[in-house]
Design a protein around this motif. Sequence first.
Motif, short mmCIF file in Angstrom:
data_model
loop_
_atom_site.label_atom_id
_atom_site.label_comp_id
_atom_site.label_asym_id
_atom_site.label_seq_id
_atom_site.Cartn_x
_atom_site.Cartn_y
_atom_site.Cartn_z
N GLN A 5 3.17 2.52 6.97
CA GLN A 5 2.10 3.37 7.49
C GLN A 5 0.69 2.84 7.29
OE1 GLN A 5 2.74 7.36 6.08
NE2 GLN A 5 4.31 7.69 7.63
N CYS A 6 0.51 1.82 6.45
CA CYS A 6 -0.88 1.44 6.13
C CYS A 6 -1.27 0.05 6.64
CB CYS A 6 -1.11 1.51 4.62
SG CYS A 6 -0.31 0.18 3.68
N GLY A 7 -0.31 -0.83 6.86
CA GLY A 7 -0.62 -2.18 7.36
C GLY A 7 -1.08 -3.17 6.30
N ALA A 8 -1.17 -2.75 5.04
CA ALA A 8 -1.67 -3.66 4.00
C ALA A 8 -0.75 -4.87 3.78
CB ALA A 8 -1.84 -2.90 2.68
N CYS A 9 0.50 -4.71 4.18
CA CYS A 9 1.49 -5.78 3.95
C CYS A 9 1.65 -6.69 5.17
CB CYS A 9 2.84 -5.14 3.64
SG CYS A 9 3.46 -4.18 5.05
N THR A 10 0.76 -6.58 6.15
CA THR A 10 0.92 -7.32 7.40
C THR A 10 0.91 -8.83 7.18
OG1 THR A 10 -0.20 -5.54 8.61
CG2 THR A 10 -0.02 -7.69 9.72
N SER A 37 5.57 -6.25 6.55
CA SER A 37 6.63 -6.92 5.80
C SER A 37 7.37 -5.97 4.88
CB SER A 37 6.06 -8.10 5.00
OG SER A 37 5.04 -7.70 4.13
N CYS A 38 6.83 -4.75 4.67
CA CYS A 38 7.56 -3.78 3.84
C CYS A 38 8.74 -3.18 4.59
CB CYS A 38 6.62 -2.68 3.34
SG CYS A 38 6.03 -1.55 4.62
N LEU A 39 8.74 -3.29 5.92
CA LEU A 39 9.85 -2.76 6.71
C LEU A 39 10.72 -3.88 7.29
CD1 LEU A 39 8.37 0.27 8.71
CD2 LEU A 39 9.53 0.24 6.50
N GLY A 75 0.83 -1.20 0.00
CA GLY A 75 0.00 0.00 0.00
C GLY A 75 0.86 1.25 0.00
N CYS A 76 1.75 1.35 0.96
CA CYS A 76 2.56 2.57 1.10
C CYS A 76 4.06 2.28 0.97
CB CYS A 76 2.30 3.21 2.46
SG CYS A 76 2.84 2.18 3.86
N ASP A 77 4.46 1.08 1.30
CA ASP A 77 5.87 0.65 1.27
C ASP A 77 6.74 1.39 2.28
OD1 ASP A 77 7.62 -1.23 0.32
OD2 ASP A 77 8.33 -0.02 -1.36
S1 FES Z 1 2.85 -1.43 2.60
FE1 FES Z 1 2.00 0.03 3.98
S2 FES Z 1 2.76 -0.63 5.91
FE2 FES Z 1 3.71 -1.96 4.49
#
Ligand code: FES
Length: 180
Positions: free
Chosen positions: A49-54, A64-66, A44-46
Amino acid sequence: MVDDMHSEITLFVNGKTTSLEVDNRRTLLDAVREDLGYTGPKKGCDHGQCGACTVMLNGRRIVSCLTLAVAAQDAEIVTIEGIAEGDALAPLQEAFVRLDSYQCGFCTPGQICSALAMLSEHAEGWPSAVTADVSPDAPTPELDAAEVRERLSGNLCRCGAYPSIVRATLEMAARKGISS
Ligand code: FES
Ligand code: FES
């Protein structure tokens, strides 16, 4: 080619072990989506900040983006694809469908992974920012709507499906006997 910039790693995702060579800077999200083909976790944001990659890593929810893929070596990783029970939806997935807990569905894999890990955190007695009594000997806080909203606040939904997401999560908590 393994060199200062690349590593051979082993990832254990949804019960399956895969060896792959990655750039040391590759995120777990990119490795899971692009190298292993699990496209449930979304970018979502990479930047956290959005949690879409949880996804869940050893039972804990992470963005998982971090997370670097090399840091996830040998951990047990579960994505949304690993939650269903065979061909049957997991109970929380079924509740999301039945209660209309999504519109576009982009945030949904992350919402469900986050909610499942959150229920485990709550069961272990972890307080949240809205828990009234955080003293060491306080009882496990009741999981009401305010607690669920706070504990899932790291997962954004641009469609605004929050009321139904909270409803499905509370229903799951009730099934586990941990809601108020
Ligand atoms: S893609 Fe948004 S928090 Fe990881
Ligand atoms: S259902 Fe569309 S972003 Fe959440």
